[in-house]
Design an enzyme around this catalytic site. Structure first.
Site, PDB file in Angstrom:
ATOM      1  N   ARG A   1       0.852  -1.204   0.000  1.00 10.50           N
ATOM      2  CA  ARG A   1       0.000   0.000   0.000  1.00 10.50           C
ATOM      3  C   ARG A   1       0.882   1.246   0.000  1.00 10.50           C
ATOM      4  O   ARG A   1       1.058   1.883  -1.016  1.00 10.50           O
ATOM      5  CB  ARG A   1      -0.949  -0.061   1.206  1.00 10.50           C
ATOM      6  CG  ARG A   1      -2.105   0.906   1.122  1.00 10.50           C
ATOM      7  CD  ARG A   1      -1.758   2.347   1.492  1.00 10.50           C
ATOM      8  NE  ARG A   1      -1.403   2.521   2.892  1.00 10.50           N
ATOM      9  CZ  ARG A   1      -0.962   3.672   3.390  1.00 10.50           C
ATOM     10  NH1 ARG A   1      -0.796   4.729   2.622  1.00 10.50           N
ATOM     11  NH2 ARG A   1      -0.640   3.774   4.669  1.00 10.50           N
TER      12      ARG A   1
ATOM     13  N   HIS B   1      40.971  -4.601   8.481  1.00 12.28           N
ATOM     14  CA  HIS B   1      39.713  -5.313   8.712  1.00 12.28           C
ATOM     15  C   HIS B   1      39.809  -6.765   8.256  1.00 12.28           C
ATOM     16  O   HIS B   1      39.427  -7.685   8.966  1.00 12.28           O
ATOM     17  CB  HIS B   1      38.563  -4.619   7.955  1.00 12.28           C
ATOM     18  CG  HIS B   1      38.191  -3.289   8.510  1.00 12.28           C
ATOM     19  ND1 HIS B   1      36.915  -2.969   8.874  1.00 12.28           N
ATOM     20  CD2 HIS B   1      38.942  -2.180   8.769  1.00 12.28           C
ATOM     21  CE1 HIS B   1      36.890  -1.724   9.342  1.00 12.28           C
ATOM     22  NE2 HIS B   1      38.107  -1.226   9.274  1.00 12.28           N
TER      23      HIS B   1
END
Ligand code: HCA
Ligand code: CU
Length: 389
Positions: free
Chosen positions: A10, A297
């Site tokens: 919607r 990392h």
């Protein structure tokens, strides 16, 4: 237990250019059902016959979720919605005098009469219907009007009152402008009348605060939260479903409420059919959400992924990955060689250095290197160069 209403079909279709045909709507609803969404707001049947058809199909699909329709505060529209065989009906109408005068040329009293008339009609038609009333733009409407309309709506048969932050106006730390203030005040005022409807919230993201606001509302005891896939909706949309579920998982008692492993596939499906791409850094479902890149990392996650991950990607059915480029170190090259099945080359230091340098050259052009599809050719090229030199 908190309930989630998904409005991809919607509110999401109020994204310019987005339209999901009935069979796609049904597939999205089935995904949402598998995830464990409580209410699926499937559309406003008065907009188009095809939308009404889609809602009817979803309502007849035997899903666990309650299937809802959205409707203007008009008997004719409500009639169309009920013909779809729904469990849930959302009726919205403003109670701000300014809006009422500008748009409809009526006063508050007439507005409340209209709301009561339409809710009474809906209740008469279907006894077991869940009826939600939303004072549109609730948080910028006079509180006393909202309270008066909410009391009248519940007395006429509404089970749920939704607080709509239609323009993304609320903010957690500004006095009287936080959504929790609205949730608490409305609950208190209704309780004074011995009325205890469920309270829902619908937060738009105009200030980027939709998620912060729904968590604030959760804290204030809201019962139902609206969201949509990718946060699709008018303007900047509403709360993103994946972000909402992962954050609620951290705070709700029953952690097993939702099957998050379906989210990635659902997002890819909705992205494909809405023709809107998911940004690579989108939390949880973006291409880079669990990709590690810079040397420091990659070195760390090679030992323990948790060093740079606060979420477990397995919960989402995703594996973490590696990116190659300017920020990469030797370890990344070695891991990438392993990934493409060329583990035997890792000990060849000269070759690893050559590949590393080649990756940096390519990275300077600002393109990302696809490990599976591009690295094998880069490796072959470096092997040839090594033989020649
Ligand atoms: C709309 C407005 C709405 C309604 C929400 C509701 C809003 O686009 O129709 O009926 O609960 O943000 O106020 O989405
Ligand atoms: Cu909205």
């Amino acid at each position: 237990m908190i309930q989630i209403l998904d409005s991809t079909l919607r509110e999401g279709e109020q994204t310019p250019g987005v339209y999901f045909p009935p069979e796609i709507k049904l597939a999205i609803a089935q995904f949402l059902d598998r995830i464990g969404i409580d209410i699926i707001e499937a559309g406003n049947p008065a907009v188009d016959r095809e939308i009404a058809l889609a809602i009817t199909r979803i309502a007849n699909a035997g899903l666990k979720a309650k299937i809802g329709a959205h409707s203007l505060c008009r008997k004719d529209d409500v009639k169309k919605a009920l013909e779809c065989g729904i469990d849930f009906l959302g009726i919205f109408f403003s109670v701000s005098e300014k809006r009422l005068q500008q748009d409809y040329d009526i006063g508050l009293e007439q507005a409340i009469e209209k709301i009561v008339e339409v809710i009474t009609y809906a209740r008469e038609q279907q006894e077991n219907l869940l009826i939600r009333y939303t004072p549109e733009d609730t948080v910028r409407s006079p509180m006393e009007n909202v309270i008066a309309a909410a009391i009248a709506a519940v007395e006429a048969g509404a089970n749920i009152i939704s607080i709509a932050d239609t323009t993304g106006y609320t903010t957690p730390f500004v006095q009287n402008r936080s959504i929790s203030h609205y949730v608490k005040t409305l609950k208190e005022e209704l309780a004074k009348q011995q009325l205890y409807p469920q309270i829902e919230i619908h937060c738009h993201n105009d200030r980027g605060l939709a998620l912060a606001n729904v968590l604030d509302a959760y804290n204030a005891g809201v019962h139902i939260i609206d969201a949509s896939v990718m946060g699709l909706g008018e303007r900047s949309g509403i709360v993103d479903l994946a972000e909402l579920l992962i954050n609620l998982t951290d705070i709700v008692e029953d952690k097993s409420s939702w099957d998050l492993s379906q989210l990635k596939e659902l997002y890819d499906f909705v992205s494909e059919h809405s023709h809107i791409s998911i940004s690579p850094h989108h939390p949880l479902v973006g291409k880079n959400a669990f990709t590690h890149y810079a040397g420091v990392h990659v070195n760390a996650v090679a030992k323990d992924e948790r060093l740079y991950q606060s979420l477990n990607p397995e919960v989402l059915g995703i594996k973490s990955s590696l990116a190659l480029g300017m920020q990469s170190g030797y370890i990344a090259v070695k891991l990438a060689l392993k990934q493409i099945g060329r583990e035997e080359l890792i000990e060849n230091q000269d070759l690893v250095i050559k590949i590393f340098q080649e990756i940096k050259q390519i990275a300077k052009r600002g393109t990302q290197i696809d490990i599976e599809n591009e690295l094998p050719a880069i490796v072959e090229c470096c092997i040839v160069k090594q033989i020649i030199t």
